[in-house]
Write an enzyme that holds these catalytic residues in place. Structure first.
Site, PDB file in Angstrom:
ATOM      1  N   CYS A 113       1.578  -9.368 -14.160  1.00 51.66           N
ATOM      2  CA  CYS A 113       2.145  -9.888 -12.899  1.00 51.66           C
ATOM      3  C   CYS A 113       1.712 -11.318 -12.608  1.00 51.66           C
ATOM      4  O   CYS A 113       2.392 -12.049 -11.898  1.00 51.66           O
ATOM      5  CB  CYS A 113       1.749  -8.984 -11.735  1.00 51.66           C
ATOM      6  N   HIS A 257       4.061 -12.484  -5.626  1.00 54.37           N
ATOM      7  CA  HIS A 257       4.578 -11.529  -6.615  1.00 54.37           C
ATOM      8  C   HIS A 257       5.034 -10.291  -5.848  1.00 54.37           C
ATOM      9  O   HIS A 257       4.342  -9.827  -4.939  1.00 54.37           O
ATOM     10  CB  HIS A 257       3.477 -11.184  -7.613  1.00 54.37           C
ATOM     11  N   ASN A 287       9.686  -4.286  -8.765  1.00 59.31           N
ATOM     12  CA  ASN A 287       8.651  -5.158  -9.320  1.00 59.31           C
ATOM     13  C   ASN A 287       9.077  -5.584 -10.729  1.00 59.31           C
ATOM     14  O   ASN A 287       9.158  -4.744 -11.630  1.00 59.31           O
ATOM     15  CB  ASN A 287       7.331  -4.374  -9.342  1.00 59.31           C
TER      16      ASN A 287
HETATM   17  O1  UT7 Z   1       2.451  -5.329  -9.814  1.00 59.46           O
HETATM   18  C1  UT7 Z   1       1.382  -4.624 -10.345  1.00 59.46           C
HETATM   19  C2  UT7 Z   1       0.514  -4.163  -9.314  1.00 59.46           C
HETATM   20  N1  UT7 Z   1       0.948  -2.887  -8.807  1.00 59.46           N
HETATM   21  C3  UT7 Z   1       0.831  -2.648  -7.527  1.00 59.46           C
HETATM   22  O2  UT7 Z   1       0.474  -3.523  -6.784  1.00 59.46           O
HETATM   23  C4  UT7 Z   1       1.086  -1.255  -7.044  1.00 59.46           C
HETATM   24  C5  UT7 Z   1       0.049  -0.862  -6.016  1.00 59.46           C
HETATM   25  N2  UT7 Z   1       0.157   0.507  -5.585  1.00 59.46           N
HETATM   26  C6  UT7 Z   1       1.207   0.972  -4.865  1.00 59.46           C
HETATM   27  O3  UT7 Z   1       2.138   0.246  -4.620  1.00 59.46           O
HETATM   28  C7  UT7 Z   1       1.149   2.369  -4.336  1.00 59.46           C
HETATM   29  O4  UT7 Z   1      -0.135   2.929  -4.583  1.00 59.46           O
HETATM   30  C8  UT7 Z   1       2.252   3.307  -4.900  1.00 59.46           C
HETATM   31  C9  UT7 Z   1       3.605   2.888  -4.387  1.00 59.46           C
HETATM   32  C10 UT7 Z   1       2.241   3.289  -6.422  1.00 59.46           C
HETATM   33  C11 UT7 Z   1       1.992   4.743  -4.477  1.00 59.46           C
HETATM   34  O5  UT7 Z   1       1.939   4.805  -3.059  1.00 59.46           O
HETATM   35  P1  UT7 Z   1       0.741   5.561  -2.330  1.00 59.46           P
HETATM   36  O6  UT7 Z   1       1.010   5.476  -0.896  1.00 59.46           O
HETATM   37  O7  UT7 Z   1      -0.547   4.981  -2.833  1.00 59.46           O
HETATM   38  O8  UT7 Z   1       0.948   7.045  -2.788  1.00 59.46           O
HETATM   39  P2  UT7 Z   1      -0.050   7.998  -3.605  1.00 59.46           P
HETATM   40  O9  UT7 Z   1      -0.183   7.557  -5.018  1.00 59.46           O
HETATM   41  O10 UT7 Z   1      -1.300   8.206  -2.827  1.00 59.46           O
HETATM   42  O11 UT7 Z   1       0.748   9.343  -3.560  1.00 59.46           O
HETATM   43  C12 UT7 Z   1       0.970  10.042  -2.343  1.00 59.46           C
HETATM   44  C13 UT7 Z   1       1.786  11.285  -2.658  1.00 59.46           C
HETATM   45  C14 UT7 Z   1       1.200  12.098  -3.790  1.00 59.46           C
HETATM   46  O12 UT7 Z   1       1.451  13.462  -3.510  1.00 59.46           O
HETATM   47  P3  UT7 Z   1       0.288  14.381  -2.880  1.00 59.46           P
HETATM   48  O13 UT7 Z   1      -0.851  14.325  -3.834  1.00 59.46           O
HETATM   49  O14 UT7 Z   1      -0.023  13.775  -1.550  1.00 59.46           O
HETATM   50  O15 UT7 Z   1       0.954  15.726  -2.806  1.00 59.46           O
HETATM   51  C15 UT7 Z   1       2.025  11.690  -4.985  1.00 59.46           C
HETATM   52  O16 UT7 Z   1       2.076  12.686  -5.980  1.00 59.46           O
HETATM   53  O17 UT7 Z   1       3.098  10.893  -3.067  1.00 59.46           O
HETATM   54  C16 UT7 Z   1       3.369  11.467  -4.363  1.00 59.46           C
HETATM   55  N3  UT7 Z   1       4.214  10.529  -5.099  1.00 59.46           N
HETATM   56  C17 UT7 Z   1       5.546  10.533  -4.974  1.00 59.46           C
HETATM   57  N4  UT7 Z   1       6.384  11.300  -4.250  1.00 59.46           N
HETATM   58  C18 UT7 Z   1       7.701  11.037  -4.349  1.00 59.46           C
HETATM   59  C19 UT7 Z   1       3.846   9.564  -5.959  1.00 59.46           C
HETATM   60  N5  UT7 Z   1       4.943   8.921  -6.413  1.00 59.46           N
HETATM   61  C20 UT7 Z   1       6.019   9.509  -5.815  1.00 59.46           C
HETATM   62  C21 UT7 Z   1       7.394   9.285  -5.882  1.00 59.46           C
HETATM   63  N6  UT7 Z   1       8.193  10.064  -5.128  1.00 59.46           N
HETATM   64  N7  UT7 Z   1       7.948   8.335  -6.643  1.00 59.46           N
END
Ligand code: UT7
Length: 330
Positions: A113, A257, A287
């Protein structure tokens, strides 16, 4: 010492639009979840016959035209991507051939990135140091062929999209153009966002088991990356401002970014910027890693969001971890 400035930009986005609803048919996700957690509504996927070199070359041709110079004038090409068309050689040489450049140097940058800003910082140094006059910096990614479209990969797969952007840099009067660039890394976090295979840590470097086990798919500790991103973005923007004796209120525009709309808004709040001073297009493209900043920059210029004399900061954070900024007086 002379300056270095952006003379022209270009972008190339695949025609194929992939909505959140389309992804919901492949994995257990929803438009509501994706929009709420990331701000993304759709992304683009490249057609099978298209490589990074094709998109990068198309973006570069537009950048050359806007810069008012020809391919023959380019003295160096710097190509940033984490999804190269071939393991080796890099895309830099492919684009050198496609654009019909002279036998100039072609450097590939692999800083994910942050890759485009890493490339800008190299171009800045070469131009300010008088080594080269005109440098093409390209960022291009094809993520769509390397993602896990099952529910296991949903946290990563819904985020990424394909696209390319390019900028032509050339000499400027002192005090104009790129004022400074700042690049950082912290390799102890390399495994928090990575693809384990193929790679020469493995012997052999790729096997069918690795593919079956999903080791070629990107793995991300999302919450961890998020926490570091919201700290490093403001820090590296402030670093560029402090170096040039400015404060956040002097900024005309920040082009971050495009990682997650929630990260962008956290950066805006940390710097106390009004909404219109931070650019976002993540809802349309997701992204696009090394391509996201040059795509956004090209859109901002096209939309007249950047005027002569404006103070613009480009900033990135991503895998590595790496992070970077460039402060530009337009
Ligand atoms: O450019 C490179 C750098 N990358 C970034 O900057 C990304 C940084 N991170 C993020 O943007 C976020 O952490 C994500 C968008 C990847 C994830 O969002 P989050 O709010 O951190 O969600 P999480 O990983 O804590 O997941 C929450 C819940 C989980 O379910 P449980 O354990 O609460 O039952 C996940 O399994 O959401 C679930 N989950 C989804 N549900 C529906 C994870 N991905 C998805 C999905 N659709 N696509």
């Amino acid at each position: 010492m002379r300056g270095a400035r952006v003379l022209g930009t270009g972008r190339e986005l695949p025609n194929r639009v992939v909505t959140n609803d389309e992804l919901s048919r492949l994995m257990d996700t929803s438009d509501e979840w994706i929009v709420q957690r990331t701000g993304i509504r759709e992304r683009r996927y490249a057609d099978p016959s298209i490589g990074n070199c094709h998109m990068g070359a198309a973006a570069s041709r537009k950048a050359l035209e806007k810069a008012g110079i020809t391919a023959n004038d380019i003295d160096l090409v710097i190509f940033a991507t984490l999804s190269p068309d071939m393991f080796f050689p890099g895309d830099g040489v492919l684009i050198q051939e496609m654009l019909g450049l002279r036998t100039v140097g072609a450097i590939d940058v692999r800083n994910q990135c942050s890759g485009f800003i890493y490339g800008l910082s190299m171009a800045e140094a070469y131009i300010k140091g008088g080594f080269y006059d005109y440098i093409l910096v390209v960022g291009s990614e094809i993520h769509s062929r390397g993602l896990d479209f099952s529910t296991t990969g949903r946290d990563v797969s819904v985020i990424f999209g394909d696209g390319a952007g390019a900028a032509v840099l050339g000499p400027a009067e002192p005090g104009k153009g790129i004022l400074s660039t700042h690049i950082h890394s912290e390799g102890k976090y390399a495994k928090e966002l990575c693809a384990q295979a193929p790679g020469f840590f493995n012997d052999p470097w790729i096997t069918s088991e690795m593919i079956e086990q999903g080791k070629t798919y990107p793995k991300m500790n999302g919450k961890y990356v998020f926490a570091h991103a919201v700290r490093r973005f403001p820090e590296v923007i402030m670093e560029s401002l402090a170096r040039n004796k400015f404060g956040p209120s002097d900024l005309s525009l920040v082009i971050p970014h495009q990682a997650n709309e929630r990260i962008t808004q956290a950066v805006r709040e940390a710097l106390k910027l009004p909404k219109e001073k931070i650019y976002s297009n993540i809802e349309l493209y997701g992204n696009t890693t090394a391509a996201s900043i040059p795509i956004a920059l090209d859109e901002c210029l096209e939309q007249g969001k950047i005027r002569d004399g404006d103070l613009v900061c480009l900033a990135a954070f991503g895998s590595g971890f790496t992070w970077a900024s460039a402060l530009v007086c337009w």
